[in-house]
Structure formats: C-alpha cells, structure tokens
Design a protein around this motif. Structure first.
Motif, PDB file in Angstrom:
ATOM      1  N   THR A  49       0.838  -1.210   0.000  1.00 40.89           N
ATOM      2  CA  THR A  49       0.000   0.000   0.000  1.00 40.89           C
ATOM      3  C   THR A  49       0.872   1.259   0.000  1.00 40.89           C
ATOM      4  N   VAL A  50       2.085   1.153   0.554  1.00 45.24           N
ATOM      5  CA  VAL A  50       3.007   2.303   0.584  1.00 45.24           C
ATOM      6  C   VAL A  50       3.716   2.461  -0.759  1.00 45.24           C
ATOM      7  N   CYS A  51       4.077   1.321  -1.366  1.00 43.93           N
ATOM      8  CA  CYS A  51       4.782   1.353  -2.656  1.00 43.93           C
ATOM      9  C   CYS A  51       4.414   0.107  -3.451  1.00 43.93           C
ATOM     10  N   SER A  52       3.537   0.268  -4.419  1.00 46.32           N
ATOM     11  CA  SER A  52       3.053  -0.898  -5.179  1.00 46.32           C
ATOM     12  C   SER A  52       4.029  -1.320  -6.281  1.00 46.32           C
ATOM     13  N   ASP A  53       4.971  -0.449  -6.622  1.00 45.03           N
ATOM     14  CA  ASP A  53       5.881  -0.730  -7.742  1.00 45.03           C
ATOM     15  C   ASP A  53       7.206  -1.303  -7.224  1.00 45.03           C
ATOM     16  N   PRO A  54       7.541  -2.557  -7.531  1.00 45.04           N
ATOM     17  CA  PRO A  54       8.783  -3.169  -7.044  1.00 45.04           C
ATOM     18  C   PRO A  54      10.045  -2.403  -7.466  1.00 45.04           C
TER      19      PRO A  54
ATOM     20  N   ASP B  74       9.859  -9.905  -6.963  1.00 47.26           N
ATOM     21  CA  ASP B  74      10.013  -8.867  -7.994  1.00 47.26           C
ATOM     22  C   ASP B  74      10.956  -7.749  -7.532  1.00 47.26           C
ATOM     23  N   VAL B  75      10.829  -7.362  -6.259  1.00 50.92           N
ATOM     24  CA  VAL B  75      11.730  -6.325  -5.719  1.00 50.92           C
ATOM     25  C   VAL B  75      13.171  -6.830  -5.761  1.00 50.92           C
ATOM     26  N   ALA B  76      13.371  -8.102  -5.379  1.00 55.52           N
ATOM     27  CA  ALA B  76      14.728  -8.685  -5.393  1.00 55.52           C
ATOM     28  C   ALA B  76      15.304  -8.686  -6.801  1.00 55.52           C
ATOM     29  N   ARG B  77      14.477  -9.027  -7.775  1.00 54.07           N
ATOM     30  CA  ARG B  77      14.953  -9.034  -9.172  1.00 54.07           C
ATOM     31  C   ARG B  77      15.340  -7.627  -9.613  1.00 54.07           C
TER      32      ARG B  77
ATOM     33  N   ASN C 174      22.060  -3.660  -6.769  1.00 50.63           N
ATOM     34  CA  ASN C 174      21.957  -3.525  -5.308  1.00 50.63           C
ATOM     35  C   ASN C 174      21.919  -4.930  -4.688  1.00 50.63           C
ATOM     36  N   PHE C 175      23.113  -5.533  -4.575  1.00 50.91           N
ATOM     37  CA  PHE C 175      23.189  -6.935  -4.156  1.00 50.91           C
ATOM     38  C   PHE C 175      22.953  -7.110  -2.662  1.00 50.91           C
ATOM     39  N   ASN C 176      23.255  -6.088  -1.881  1.00 53.50           N
ATOM     40  CA  ASN C 176      23.069  -6.234  -0.434  1.00 53.50           C
ATOM     41  C   ASN C 176      21.579  -6.316  -0.077  1.00 53.50           C
ATOM     42  N   SER C 177      20.771  -5.417  -0.664  1.00 59.23           N
ATOM     43  CA  SER C 177      19.321  -5.484  -0.432  1.00 59.23           C
ATOM     44  C   SER C 177      18.749  -6.783  -0.995  1.00 59.23           C
ATOM     45  N   LEU C 178      19.238  -7.183  -2.157  1.00 59.53           N
ATOM     46  CA  LEU C 178      18.800  -8.438  -2.769  1.00 59.53           C
ATOM     47  C   LEU C 178      18.977  -9.594  -1.786  1.00 59.53           C
ATOM     48  N   MET C 179      20.177  -9.673  -1.164  1.00 63.72           N
ATOM     49  CA  MET C 179      20.454 -10.790  -0.273  1.00 63.72           C
ATOM     50  C   MET C 179      19.661 -10.683   1.032  1.00 63.72           C
TER      51      MET C 179
ATOM     52  N   PHE D 147      12.285 -17.281  -8.169  1.00 62.90           N
ATOM     53  CA  PHE D 147      12.938 -17.220  -6.853  1.00 62.90           C
ATOM     54  C   PHE D 147      14.180 -18.119  -6.838  1.00 62.90           C
ATOM     55  N   ASP D 148      14.078 -19.313  -7.428  1.00 60.82           N
ATOM     56  CA  ASP D 148      15.216 -20.233  -7.467  1.00 60.82           C
ATOM     57  C   ASP D 148      16.410 -19.614  -8.180  1.00 60.82           C
ATOM     58  N   VAL D 149      16.173 -18.869  -9.231  1.00 55.66           N
ATOM     59  CA  VAL D 149      17.255 -18.214  -9.980  1.00 55.66           C
ATOM     60  C   VAL D 149      17.990 -17.211  -9.098  1.00 55.66           C
TER      61      VAL D 149
END
Length: 440
Positions: A200-205, A290-293, A300-305, A331-333
């Motif tokens: 609701t705060v941010c719908s766009d990944p 989707d955000v991780a991708r 931004n690998f730190n946030s990804l992990m 997700f597996d990728v």
C-alpha cells in the motif's frame, strides 16, 4: 591538489604496491624489501617512511595502507603526534632562522599528507588530540604564506563539514533505534495503527528497489575504511597500554550497516507473515521476489540478499500452503547470487585470522597489510557511487521505521497462519501464545 585515481587503481592484482620506491634514509635499516616491494619493517621505520622531506614523498598506496593498518599498533592520535614531531623537528619548521626556500619545498608535501589523511580517514579527527595536532602543524605550515593559509583553511573546513554530517547521521540512527518496537506489541496496544503494508506504501517493485538503494548507499557512505580494521583490534603484544582497547574499537557505522541488513530481512518476513489470508501472503512473496529481481538489475546486491534472507527465514519457509500458490521458478534463480559486502567482510576476517600482524623479529608484517588495503580499497570505490534515483520520503520512512516482528513474534504469526505440523512446533506455538499473548 592533483587529481587522484580511484582507490582500486592503486593496487595491482597481487595486492602489492608496484610504484613504491625507497627513500635514501630507509635503505640503511628498519625496512625489509623484496623486488622493490616493502614486506616488513619496525613500527618506527614505517612511521619515518610516512613523513615527507624535501626530496621524498611517500607513495599514495603506502599512505593509505599504513594509516589503515597502524591503528592495530597505536592510536591514531599517537601516530599524529609522532608525525607532527618528525615534521617540525626534521624540517626545522619551528626554527626562525631556517631556510625559507627549504620550508617552501617541504610545506606543500606536509599539507598534502595531512589532506590525504583528513579526506580518507576523517573520523580519526573526532579525537580532540588529533584535531589539536592537525591545527598546530597546519598553522606552522601556513604562517607567512597566503596560498598555504587558504589551502589549510579549506582542508580544515572540509573536515569539519564531514564530521558534522557524521554527527547528524548518527543522531538520526539513534532516533530510529530508540523508536523501534515489536510489531506484535503495536498490534496489541494500537490495533488501528497497523493498517498499511509495504504494497500500500509502494506498489511498484522497481521504485522500492530504488529507495532501498538510497538507504544502502547512504549507510555505505558513512562507514570509515578504518572500521574494517578496528573490528579486529586486539591487544598488541608489544604495547604496554592496556586501557585503550575499548576506545579503539569504533565500528558503529559498520554495525549500523549490518543492522540495516538484518532489519530489512525481518521487515520482509514480517510483511509476509502478517496477512491473514493465504492469497495475500502469496502475493506479498511474489512482490518481494520482484523487488529482489529489480535490486539485482540495478546492482543492489546487499538489499537483494537481505530480501532472500528474509524469505528463507524458518517462519516464512515453513508456510508450505502459501508457497504452493507462489510461482517459485524466478525465486530459485535469485538464490545463486552472492552478496559482495558479506564476501568482503569474510575475506578481511580470514586474512586477519590467517596472518600474523607481527613477524618473529618484531617487525610489522606489511605484506599482510598490502593485501588488507587492497580489499578495503575496493570498498572505498563502492562508497563513492552516487545514487541516481529520486528520493521518496514516504517510502524511505516506512522502510526505516515500520515496526517489525521479533523472531518469536514471527514464529507465532507463522503458526497462526498455518498451524503446527509436529509436536515440537505445537509445543512452541503453545509456549509463544502463552508468553506473547497471555493465552493458553
């Protein structure tokens, strides 16, 4: 001041400094070379090697490496006092009869050394003793020369600005830390206050990935390179001062960065475990995938992990009925990616553990510190990156301050969503309901 190359360009692939040359006074003792590479030296000789004279200025890689590693053996203020003494005494800066031309030759070199120190390790100068010595030596250089006076003024003003920005940043961190509460407590005391979720705060990944990058780069920017070394400071066997070790271990900005990683992991787990309906939990998992991708796509690998870490936490991973509704192929990728920052910390840790700081003859093992400086210089290059995305204050506020579940609260929410599968989980659920909700 001449333009300087990026930190990573200072070192070749082996980690050694190939441009280092010997000054005449070092060749007769105290420093040990092989193929023009400095391998070791007595602490005193290494300090001498740092101080410029009319005919010599230390290589930039040496300055960075020695200033980085010297704190394992002595306080920065002790080093600064020695440097000031050598500059003043050897170059006769306090002698009214000394040759003005000679002072004109040496003054810019001393000023450049001080500038490199204040720019690369500004946090050393939060110590009043450091600042006092800096101003005293800078005043001696500047006296009588208008050009030097302006340069000195510029250097000190730039340092003061950096330290003021650091203090402001630390105040914000302290404020955020003091207001953090367990989300379960908030739900129980003010149920109406928890109405929003991250979507609701941010719908766009993609937008969320951008805002995560803002936080990452800001926190990276405030980590001093010396914090990687200070994290491993222990008692130097040749140092008799036992009182200084608690004071030396200043790693608060490095710790704040690690805390941010942990917070983001818990925020992800909280957002997934919160919804009552299974389809809403599945939607939240897909959103974070989707955000991780997007984090991966913008580097931004730190946030990804941290996101992957949150989705892998047991309270989330045990939600089998929820995961059955998630398209897991993408997700597996994601799981094959390795976090750069964690790797850096591990490399520095194992280098520190695997090599002695001193050799059997008491010399400082400079071969180790070339490698250490090479690794930290890579970090220095990262922290110079500027965030190209526009800030969204509302999203940033949510990411930094939204209450998250504690580990126990996460498990309770998970069991409430999908009941216990075995006796161990059942016993834990009962225990958590009793301790957290006051129910049997």
């Amino acid at each position: 001041m001449p333009q300087t190359p990026p930190f990573s360009a200072m070192f070749d692939s082996s980690g050694y400094n190939r441009n280092l040359y010997q000054s005449a006074e070092d060749s007769c003792g105290g420093l040990n070379y092989h193929d023009n590479n400095l391998l070791s030296g007595s602490l005193e000789a290494l300090i001498q090697h740092l101080v410029p004279n009319v005919d010599y200025y230390p290589d930039r890689t040496y300055i960075f490496t020695f200033l980085l590693s010297s704190r394992l053996f002595m306080h920065p203020y002790e080093l600064m006092a020695k440097v000031c003494h050598l500059c003043v005494e050897h170059q006769r800066l306090n002698d009214p009869n000394s040759d003005k031309n000679q002072i004109r030759k040496i003054a810019p070199k001393i000023l450049q050394l001080l500038t490199e120190w204040t720019e690369t390790f500004p946090y050393d100068f939060r110590d009043e003793r450091m600042m006092r010595n800096l101003k005293d030596l800078a005043h001696r250089i500047a006296s009588g020369e208008e050009t030097y006076r302006k340069n000195v003024q510029q250097m000190i003003q730039c340092l003061i600005r950096k330290l003021a920005a650091l203090s402001q940043y630390e105040e914000v961190l302290a404020k955020i830390s003091s207001t953090s509460t367990d989300r379960l407590t908030v739900i129980r005391t003010k149920p109406q206050s928890i109405q929003r979720d991250i979507i609701t705060v941010c719908s766009d990944p993609y937008t969320l990935a951008q805002q995560l990058t803002h936080i990452e780069l800001e926190r990276l920017n405030y980590i001093g390179p010396e914090e990687f070394v200070q994290a491993f400071v222990q008692k130097d066997p040749l140092d008799n001062d036992k009182s200084c070790y608690s004071e030396r271990k200043k790693t608060r900005n490095l710790e704040a960065y690690v805390e941010w990683f942990n917070r983001l992991s818990y925020l992800v787990a909280t957002e997934i475990c919160m919804p009552v309906k299974k389809k809403h939990r599945a939607r939240m998992i897909e959103y974070f995938i989707d955000v991780a991708r997007e984090c991966f796509n913008i580097g931004n690998f730190n946030s990804l992990m941290a996101i992957i870490s949150g989705m892998n936490m047991s309270p989330v991973s045990r939600l089998k009925k929820t995961w059955a509704k998630v398209k897991t192929a993408k997700f597996d990728v994601l799981e094959i990616v390795i976090p750069f920052f964690s790797l850096l910390i591990k490399d520095i840790y194992f280098l520190n553990e695997g090599c002695a700081n001193r050799l059997p003859n008491g010399h400082v093992n400079f071969e180790k510190f070339w490698e250490l400086a090479k690794q930290v210089s890579e970090f220095m290059t990262w922290k110079q990156v500027e965030c190209p995305f526009e800030r969204d204050r509302k999203i940033l506020q949510y990411l930094l301050t939204a209450p998250v579940f504690s580990e126990d609260s996460l498990y309770l929410a998970s069991y409430e969503s999908e009941g216990p599968e075995n006796h161990i989980e059942k016993d834990r659920w009962k225990s958590l309901r009793s301790s957290l909700l006051g129910r049997v």
